[in-house]
Structure formats: C-alpha cells, structure tokens
Design an enzyme around this catalytic site. Structure first.
Site, mmCIF file in Angstrom:
data_model
loop_
_atom_site.group_PDB
_atom_site.id
_atom_site.type_symbol
_atom_site.label_atom_id
_atom_site.label_comp_id
_atom_site.label_asym_id
_atom_site.label_seq_id
_atom_site.Cartn_x
_atom_site.Cartn_y
_atom_site.Cartn_z
ATOM 1 N N HIS B 35 0.842 -1.191 0.000
ATOM 2 C CA HIS B 35 0.000 0.000 0.000
ATOM 3 C C HIS B 35 0.878 1.241 0.000
ATOM 4 C CE1 HIS B 35 -2.432 -3.307 1.527
ATOM 5 N NE2 HIS B 35 -3.460 -2.693 1.017
ATOM 6 N N HIS B 265 -4.645 3.999 -2.844
ATOM 7 C CA HIS B 265 -4.601 3.249 -1.600
ATOM 8 C C HIS B 265 -3.734 2.000 -1.735
ATOM 9 C CE1 HIS B 265 -6.244 1.430 2.113
ATOM 10 N NE2 HIS B 265 -6.153 0.301 1.438
ATOM 11 N N GLU B 414 -16.416 -6.043 25.140
ATOM 12 C CA GLU B 414 -15.560 -7.239 25.158
ATOM 13 C C GLU B 414 -14.368 -7.086 24.209
ATOM 14 O OE1 GLU B 414 -18.792 -7.235 24.310
ATOM 15 O OE2 GLU B 414 -19.802 -8.111 26.055
ATOM 16 N N HIS B 476 -26.439 -17.171 24.910
ATOM 17 C CA HIS B 476 -25.415 -17.015 25.938
ATOM 18 C C HIS B 476 -24.679 -18.316 26.248
ATOM 19 C CE1 HIS B 476 -27.411 -13.209 26.350
ATOM 20 N NE2 HIS B 476 -26.775 -12.861 27.432
#
Lengths: 672, 672
Positions: B35, B265, B414, B476
């Site tokens: 890149h 890019h 999380e 869960h």
C-alpha cells in the site's frame, strides 16, 4: 421515588403499563431468574408505542407490511412477552408467560425468533438488535422502491439499552443508518444510567446525543415515563427523513426498592419488595392476574391493525397477478425455478471452456447469471468490492436517491454488515449476501453465529481463504476460520475447488431457507478440475470421487478448494509410480456428514491410506474423515497448517509450509 | 496537485519526508504489492512526530520509557519501516526494506511485533491498533503511578485511518480512553477521504470531530501536510488532560498520478507514474537511494533519544535495589518465585476442604492469593464483575484519580477490553486478565487471535462456559467456542474440573511469556474431584488419570471441566457392574498434545473403549483422542452437544441434551 404524580397525571395509561410491570415481576419470580428492571422501566415507552403507533395485527403477526419491533436489549424479554400476551398474540399465551425460561417454552430467556412468529429477531448478545434493525430498515426501503408504497410502508422500532450502545457494533450500525438516510428507523434509548457493574458512568461518559448526531441522526430527548412526551417524540420521529434516536430518561425498576440500582437490572424475586412495588404502583391483583378491563383494552390495541391489514390486502390484491406472485415468492424465500437452469448452463459452459480463475472470480461469474433472475438478492462488501467480486453489472447501488439499488457499500464494517444482512433476511423478501476477507470472519462472528441460531439463509462470501492470500501476511490469512464455521451448528461451509463447484455451492446456498452459508473462496487462480459436465449437483453431496484410482486403489487423497489441484497433481505422481490413487473433493463437510452411510463408505471406503489436504488447521473436522476406519499412526496423514501463516508470495508460502504435491506424495508413500 | 508551495515553504522538511515517500514507492514496486498511498500521505505527520516529539532511541528500541508509536492503519507498513530504517534501527535495515513482503523478511506486509523490537504491536486488522493503544496508555498510567514519573513518563501515538474509525472496536476504544482520561494518548486521523471502494462518503458521512468530542476527547484539526501545524498540534496534545485526536487533512498518494483516488490506496507500481511522482516531489535519486545528508539527518533524529535514555538510566539507578529488581522482573514478564508456593498451599487447603463451588468462584479464590504477590496483574470484566469473579479485594479500581487501581471496569466492551489487555501485555510491566461470558468470545475474537499471533500472555477469563449457564439460553451458551480457541494456533485453552485444576491452570497461564490462555469456567457448582493433594501441577500435562479402573480396564472416560463429575459418576455405575473404568481428566488438550508419546499412551492406552464427555461440539478436538487407536464405529463415543442449547434450568438442559452419567454408561456398555 414518589410515583404518585405519574399515576395521577395519566391514570389509564399508568394502569395499562403496569400490567407489563406486574407480569414481569411475576414471571421473573416464577422462573427465579431473568431481568426485571428494564421491562419495568420501559413499560411506558412500550405502551405508548404499541397503543398509538405500532402497526401490527396481533392475530396475524407475520403480515408483510407490519411495523417491526426489535428489543435490542433482549435481556428485558418480559417486556416483549408481556406486550404480546396482553395484545392477544396466540402463541405467547398466559401459560407461556408462566413458563418463562423453562424447557420447551416459547418464552426463552432472551427473545428467539424461531419460538414465535411475532418475535422478529433473536437478541441478547448486546448491540445485535440495533445492528440487525439497520437491515430491516434497509430491506423496507428496497422493497418499498420495488413494490411501491401501497404495499410496503412500515417502520422499524428498536429499544436499545446502554449495553447496546457501548458495544462497538452499535457504531457501525448507527453510521450506516445515518449514511443511508434510514428515516423509518426509530431507536429508543433506555437511558436508565445503570449497567450490571453499577452506574453507567463507572465505565462510560459518552454524550450519546451528540454521538448520534455526529452520525447524522435526529435526536429527541424526553422523559421516558411521560406518555405525552413519548407520543410526541414518536410522531416527530415518523416525519424525519433521517433515522431518529429518542433518548428516554427512565428509571430502571421504577417504583421498586431496587429502582435506579444495578440490582434492579437483574431478577427481582424478593416477595416482600415485590409486594411493596405492586402496592406502590397501585396494582392490587394476584400473580399473573390482569383485570379484564385492562386486558380488553390491550386486546383492542392488538386488533387495531386488523383494519390496516385488511386495507393492505385490498391494495395488494390490486397488484397484477405476476407482481403478487413475485412478492409472495420472495417473501416465502422460494427460489425461482430458473435457478437450476442457469446454474446448469454455466456449469456446462465452464466445463467446456475450463478457465483458470480464482474462485472469488468464479463466484462473480455465478452471480452474473443469478442476480438477473433473482431480484431478491442484495449484494455487498465491507469495502472490498473489487477483491470479493460481489458486485455484478445489473445490481445498481443502494443509496438515498436510488433505493432500488441492490448493492450495498458497507464500508469497513464487517460486523455491521453481517448483522444488517441478517436483518434483511429476517425482514423477508430479500436474500442478502456480503463479502469480506475470510480472516475477518472474526469481526463478523457474533452475527454469523446468530444467523445460524436464527435459522436464516444469509450468505457470507469469504474470499482470500488461506495463505494463498500471500503478502498481506498472517493477520489476513485464515487458518482456523474453516474450523470456526464448521464447529458452528446449522452452518454450511463451502470450499469449492473450481468454478463448477462454486456454481453448485451457490445453488445450494441460494435454496436454503433455514441455514446460513459460508463460501470460502480463493484469491489465487485455480484450474477447472471438473471438465466433464454433470447436470447433477455433486457439491450438494458434500464430497464425491473426482478422480478414480487406476489399478489397485491404495491411496485416497481428500482435499478441498485450492488444495484439490494439489491432490490431482499428487495423484498423477503416485499413479506414475503405479500407486492407484483416488481423489475425493470435499467442498462441504456438513453435507457429506448428512449423506447416508452407504454413500459415505462408497466415497471413503476402508482399506486405502488416506491423506487430507487443506491449507488450514486439522482441527477443522479432518480427524473424522482421516481416522474413521483405520488406526491413527499407521494409515493416514494431513497436509495443512498448524501455525499462523506468513507474509510472502503465495507460491512461496505453499512451498515453505509444505502444502505441495511432493509432500502429499511423500506422506502417502510413507503410509504404504 | 501542485505541491511546489509545500516544497518551497519547508524545503528541508519536504526532502526528509520525501525519503519516506520514495522508499515506499520503491519497496512496493519491488514487492509488486502493498500500500503506497498512506505512507506517502502521512509522511509529513510522521516526520514531524519522529523528529520533534517522539522519545525513542533507535539503537535501543526496547528502552522501557520510550514513547510508543502504533501504526493502526497497518497496511501502510512502509511508513513504519521507512522511519525505522532512516532513523538507524539495526533490525530494519536497507536489505529488509528491499525485501519488503518476502519470506523471512522482518518487513512483513503488515507490521508484526515479533519481527523487530521497534514494532510495538501487530496491526492490519483495522481498528486493532487504536484499541490496543488504549491498553498501552492505561499501562503507562498504572506504571507511572506505581513507579513514579521519573521512571515512567511517556506518550502513546497512533496513526489511524478511516478504516480504523469505521470499525466498531474504535468506538469501544475511544469511549474507554475518554472515560479514563488517557491524556497521554494521541491519535492522528489520516483524513484522506479515501477507502478501497472509493471515497469515504460512499459509505460513511460521520462527523468524526464531534464523535470524538462526544467521547470526551480533545480534537485539533490541521492540514496534515503543514509541518508547523503538525508540530503545534502535537505540542498542544501533549498538554491535554484528555486524549487528543488530531484530524489531519491529507492527500493519499500526494503528488502521484493516483493522488486522492482509491487506486492510490493500493500498490503503485507503474514505472512511468512513479518516476513522474518522484520528479514532482523533486526526488532525483535512484531506487532505495537516500542521499547521505538526508540519511544523516534522520540518524540524528534516531539518536536524539540516546541522551534521554541515559538520563532515564540514571534516574532508574537511583531507585532502591528492590524497586529496580521489581521493575525489571515485571518488564521481563518473570513470575515471582512465591507463585508456586501460594498455588501449592491453596491446592493443599482445597484438597482437604473439598468445597463445592463453580470454577468461576475457584478462579476468584486463586486470584485472591495470586494478586497480592503479583502487583503486575491487572484484572477486569466487561460489565460482568460479579459473574466472572475477576475482582479481588486488594486490587483497587483504576480510575482518573486512582491510577494505582488494578481493576478495570471495561463496560460492555468485550472487544475493546481484549485489545486493551493486549496493549498492556505489549507495553510491558503488566499481566492483564479480563472476563466475560464465554459465548462472547465471539465479540473479542479479533483481539484474541492477535494475542496468539503476537505471542503475548493475555489471560481471557471466560465464565458460564456451557449449557450449564441455564436460563439465559442459546445466545449465551457456548457450544463451539472451545473449538474456536483450540483451533487457534498458540493458544492454551483450559477447562478445569475443580478448584485444584483451576489453580493449576492459573499457574500455567501466569507463567507464560509468549502464549495467551483461555480459562473456560463454569457458572454452576462443581465438587472438588481432586481430593488427594499432589504438589506437582497435573494440569500442566494437559491430561492425566484422575481415577484408575478397578479390575480389568475395559473403559476409558475422557472428560473436561464440569463433565468430569459426570464421568466419575458414570465410572461408579460401571464399576458397580464390574466394568473396570478409568477416568481421564483433560483440562488442556494443547498441553497434552505437547507431551511425549509415551506419556500420551500411558494416559490413553490402546484397548479399552473410549467415551469423551464435554458439553460442547465434538469438533473441538475430540476425534483425535477418541478415534486415535481404534476404528470409529466400533469402539468410541462422544457425549456432548451437536446443536445450540436452549433456555431452561441447567439440570434440565443436561438431562434433555443427554449429557448425563446414565447416557455415558449406556454408551460405554454399548461399545463393549
């Protein structure tokens, strides 16, 4: 809190909302688990929404043009079950409410879409509801553009808590909704200031109002216990051209001893405190008891939509027969009859031409013939359009001023994309697929798992599926991702070896109604290994004999995807030495496991040594096929990856990691 | 773009920055991949940062009090490699730059921390760098509070692109940084308006400035090509009490034909265009050539920190011997000698008392004895503190006004938690652990994988590890999550059966230097199955004989975690019928696989039938241990899950899904 002012100001509303609160307390107490505080806190918002705005017919919960209501804060499931029972839903009965969280009940701990028609989606993992809702709202826009406002014209309402808004996926969701001007999406933020660990400010001080505005949303701030403010806010939200977030200041477990505390978030089962709360609310009835007057009022709310539905049916009947059929077919998720014909034609052409292309390109070739005959497909990519090859010429781009566009530029939002695709599939009428690099399965995982659990046929187009990705290196090279998806129940994982198998995999994926598919596709070019045209779909068997042994069958090579080419080269070498070698292509382990034992034994007979070849971890299901009929040390081997990859050209990596025909030959011979 | 004005205004700066640009073009061209545009666009920012602000000593890249520089937009890796080579890093040599993206090179496609000391973290999966940086900055705060400003006082700088900011994890990261007032964290946003699919606005219209402000950040907007503005912004950022985002308006691939395009890019390898770009820049040198004057100047920059380091070493030497030793021990990741003693003492006590507790509680009991002797531990939970049992009495809470606190309330983040824990581990001096429900492995996955790839010993405390979670239901309940972590290379997955094994698992996890651990812990109570005290760590062997067969050994039951209790009950029943049954507890498959063959055969000898028991999918590695020495259909069975779970009390679920001693007995007898 002194709630007498609330009661006095809107006594009827108060009583009706308290039916939700009381049922919640009773059900959670009976189950001795669950979450009481949120339904109690959001009862006012839900009551106003249901009684004044939500377009639904309780007896016909699947009516296509209903408003969608999504409880993103899924732990507050008793809010939804209470509403459904009160409004007269025929599946969520009082018995179900009494059986909250018990085996076999429709009233699971968190709302699960497959338990009742009125449950639009499965929530519980925080943030999923709001992100899925983006897909619902996009779906509505697309179908409205396609079928007209008379047939499709509904809103998507979401209740989200602080947990939903802290999860990163919510940012992907709200920026998508803002960018795509999803004006018919309305999110209620249950701003109660409480999480499990304590006050929200313990871990977060985000200014949610300015955050949503920065994403292009309208924001309205209200007292979430004032029915007039709630009503006015919803009315305003429905007029907005942009999505609206209604910030509802609420008290968790309102009127209970646990009000405004993290204890109030959980199961409130203390009999004394619950009795005091009911007294405080002015609710003088026994457990699960709702006075007839209140119940009747709620059932009227539930039947209000029947007239809307009847009018809608008239409007629908005014469509041409073919439009009606098309709408219904797509809503039912039926595949057009033409599909198998165009797949067969492509297979025939490819088997004749034998192109050498990457399977990501093969996938594009399939989509080029599928998309024109399946107007329900919606494609997209998480900013890797040119790499995933997910965009075909005819799709058009979905945008604010081109709602018929069927291609979504999802941006760098794998998780939001996966969730929104699920939302489209759940909405009905659309068949979404979307791409990213396979390694970024990790980012999309929570929603990919939900697709499987929810039994919806979302298609995940995962390209660059091994070290064959090359120089981008181990962060971008999947190793364990086939295992991840194969270990997930109710998921079909396809790793096709060439364009023919890719076409077959797509055909299977597109005919699913209750199972998501993961297509594992290469970056690198692969030869066409199936040069003999077969009309039947061999991939649908999961595995099949691609090349039979000549002479005595001593070796079976089992391979998937890009490694089938290697297996064939190894076979050539082994056969040249007089070692009879069969090659089994195994594009889908799950489908092979579903075949009867006779077929499985025909493909993998006992006797020959076995070598499995896949540029991924052996734990991805290989032991079953390799160890099956023979002892471990003696008679089988695996050629694959047992570490992360590395950054180098693909050919070099295959060589360095030993995934070569030479190595396969050596392994096979070592076993003989 | 006419860049002559830029050149004319700051000619020296321009030339020095162009060294980065030219090296980038040359390396990407040589590799024919990579890149180019980002390093070219951010060269000015990087040059000013390195030459005027970054505290580093190129010859001593691991000096503890260096500033940390994190390239979150990891695809722009040539920016980092150019800087390191230019500044005189001894590992990133010119040869390495020439070998960009080739096998064995330190200059991988994306920066990988294990290739060179100066590479602080592994980036490439977008958003990971900025999220990991939060942990670096927290780590600095904690260690500064503990050891004083004279020893710890540095900044964390990040370059992030639009991709990083679109990823959801960035929201978790920036709200954490805002909430915890991480004033020494500075993020440069490479605001070039371009992604792979096109302009950013194609998929995003977020007002990033107000978004960051809504999270409590300072924001400074500058022209990212103006060295004076860059310098002033960094100076201001260093003074801020809050984290600072410097929004740098830049042009991707500045001065190249591909400037301001998505083509820019990627890999710019067109010889003609590249020559034109170099001419445009006024760079008249050959490939990989940097004139001595420019290289010397950069090397001066690289050596500037040597004096800082020397002064720091003097200050460090002024600490007491014991403080020096403690600091060094923690930086080196060495475990205190006392650890094995406290673990042994706990094991002895538990084997005598035999408590019946959930292993999440066992884990807390271990932490209660470990945390006081390991001041380097930092605990936390993603809003499940009382469920994960991760907080012990002595830790204190990390906050703006209590930086010595060692417990972090991560909120419902999380993913952000996992990434920040990685950042602490990478920073050095800290040993992070953090908890959530095991099913939410899905949310944390991208960072859990990176921990394994980066070879750092982050500990993931995953509680509620099966259907034993009960009423919260299938969203869960993990089923495939043991498989997910076991399939990941370089990861230890522990599923202890009782408090003794939990203590042993923690001991192994806490002594790792290059491997993360996943602790799979129950919600439900389990008996102490190890009642005979052994000083040795049996869990470190991965599996061992927990109960030997009496009489002829006909059956081996292999189980983990909560299912060991079931195996023991089944053994009792089988022995009562005279069927000699061995029970093998297998708390860690990875460690068992590492044992020599003699040990493995001793634990799992050929002959007896085998039944594996684990409330999870069989694909999680079981076939290897069950099919190993015998034919499939005849001699082995697995008792576990092959679907998602359901919502009901835990005991009911075990019964309904058939994970019971009765079923194990029936399966075993059926095989005899």
């Amino acid at each position: 809190m002194d709630i007498s002012a609330l009661k006095a100001k809107n006594p009827d509303h108060w009583t009706r909302a308290c039916a939700i609160r009381a049922l919640t307390l009773d059900a959670v107490t009976a189950a001795n688990s669950g979450h009481s505080g949120m339904p109690i806190g959001m009862a006012d918002v839900a009551t106003v929404l249901y009684c004044k705005h939500l377009k639904f017919d309780a007896k016909n919960p699947k009516w296509a043009d209903r408003d969608r209501f999504i409880l993103s804060a899924g732990h507050g499931s008793m809010l939804l079950y209470s509403l459904l029972y009160l409004a007269g839903d025929e599946q969520i009965t009082l018995d179900e409410v009494k059986n909250f969280r018990q085996w076999g009940a429709r009233t699971a701990g968190h709302p699960e879409n497959f338990h009742a028609d009125a449950i639009e989606t499965t929530t519980g993992p925080l943030g999923q509801g709001i992100a899925t809702a983006v897909g619902f709202a996009m779906g509505e826009e697309i179908l409205r553009a396609r079928f007209g406002k008379k047939v499709v014209d509904h809103h998507t309402y979401v209740i989200a808590g602080d947990g939903c808004l802290m999860e990163g996926v919510s940012q992907e969701a709200i920026t998508l909704a803002g960018r795509y001007g999803l004006g018919k999406l309305v999110v209620f933020w249950d701003n109660n200031g409480i999480t499990i660990d304590g006050k929200v400010e313990l871990s977060d001080k985000t200014d949610q109002v300015s955050r949503f505005r920065s994403a292009g949303w309208e924001v309205i701030e209200i007292d979430g216990h004032d029915p007039e403010e709630i009503d006015a806010a919803i009315t305003a939200a429905k007029k907005s051209a942009q999505p609206t977030m209604i910030a509802c200041k609420t008290h968790i477990a309102l009127g209970h001893a646990a009000q405004d505390t993290s204890k109030g978030h959980g199961a409130l089962t203390n009999a004394e405190q619950n009795a005091a709360a009911k007294e405080n609310w002015g609710w003088a009835y026994g457990p699960f008891e709702v006075p007839a007057e209140v119940k009747n009022w709620w059932e009227e709310v539930g039947s209000r939509g029947a007239a809307d539905r009847a009018e809608w049916e008239e409007r629908f009947a005014a469509l041409s027969d073919s439009r009606q059929k098309e709408f219904t077919r797509q809503q039912d998720g039926d595949t057009p009859k033409k599909l198998s014909a165009v797949i067969r034609a492509l297979k025939k052409q490819i088997s004749e031409e034998g192109p050498k292309v990457a399977t990501r390109k093969s996938s594009e070739m399939v989509l080029e013939v599928v998309n024109p005959i399946m107007p329900e497909t919606v494609g997209g990519s998480a900013d890797l359009t040119g790499s995933n090859n997910t965009k075909t010429g005819d799709l058009g781009v979905f945008d604010v001023d081109s709602r018929k566009g069927r291609y979504v530029y999802w941006g760098i939002r794998e998780h939001g994309m996966a969730a929104a695709m699920n939302g489209m599939a759940l909405h009905g009428g659309l068949r979404p697929y979307g791409g990213t690099f396979m390694a970024f399965t990790d980012y999309a995982r929570p929603s990919m798992r939900l697709a499987a659990l929810m039994q919806i046929p979302t298609v995940f187009v995962m390209t660059h599926d091994s070290i064959g990705l090359g120089e981008d290196g181990p962060t971008h090279q999947p190793v364990e991702h086939l295992a991840i998806s194969r270990a997930t129940p109710n998921t079909l994982v396809f790793r096709p070896a060439d364009t023919i198998e890719t076409a077959e995999a797509w055909e299977v994926a597109l005919t699913q109604k209750g199972t998501p598919s993961v297509l594992s596709l290469t970056r690198q070019n692969l030869p066409t290994v199936r040069r003999e045209h077969k009309t039947g779909n061999l991939t649908s068997k999961g595995a099949y004999v691609l090349a039979e042994a000549e002479g005595k069958r001593q070796v079976i090579l089992i391979a998937t995807g890009s490694e089938v080419e290697i297996a064939l080269a190894a076979r050539d070498a082994l056969q040249a030495e007089g070692i009879g070698t069969r090659v089994v292509s195994m594009p889908c382990m799950e489908l092979f496991a579903q075949q009867d034992e006779a077929y499985r034994k025909r493909v993998l007979p006992a006797g020959p040594v076995r070598v499995g070849i896949e540029a991924a971890t052996r734990l991805g299901g290989w032991d079953r096929w390799l160890l099956g009929e023979r002892g471990r040390e003696a008679k089988q081997a695996f050629v694959g990856m047992d570490s992360f990859g590395a950054s180098a050209p693909a050919e070099v990596l295959y060589e360095k990691f030993g995934i070569t025909a030479e190595n396969v030959v050596a392994k096979a011979k070592g076993l003989l």
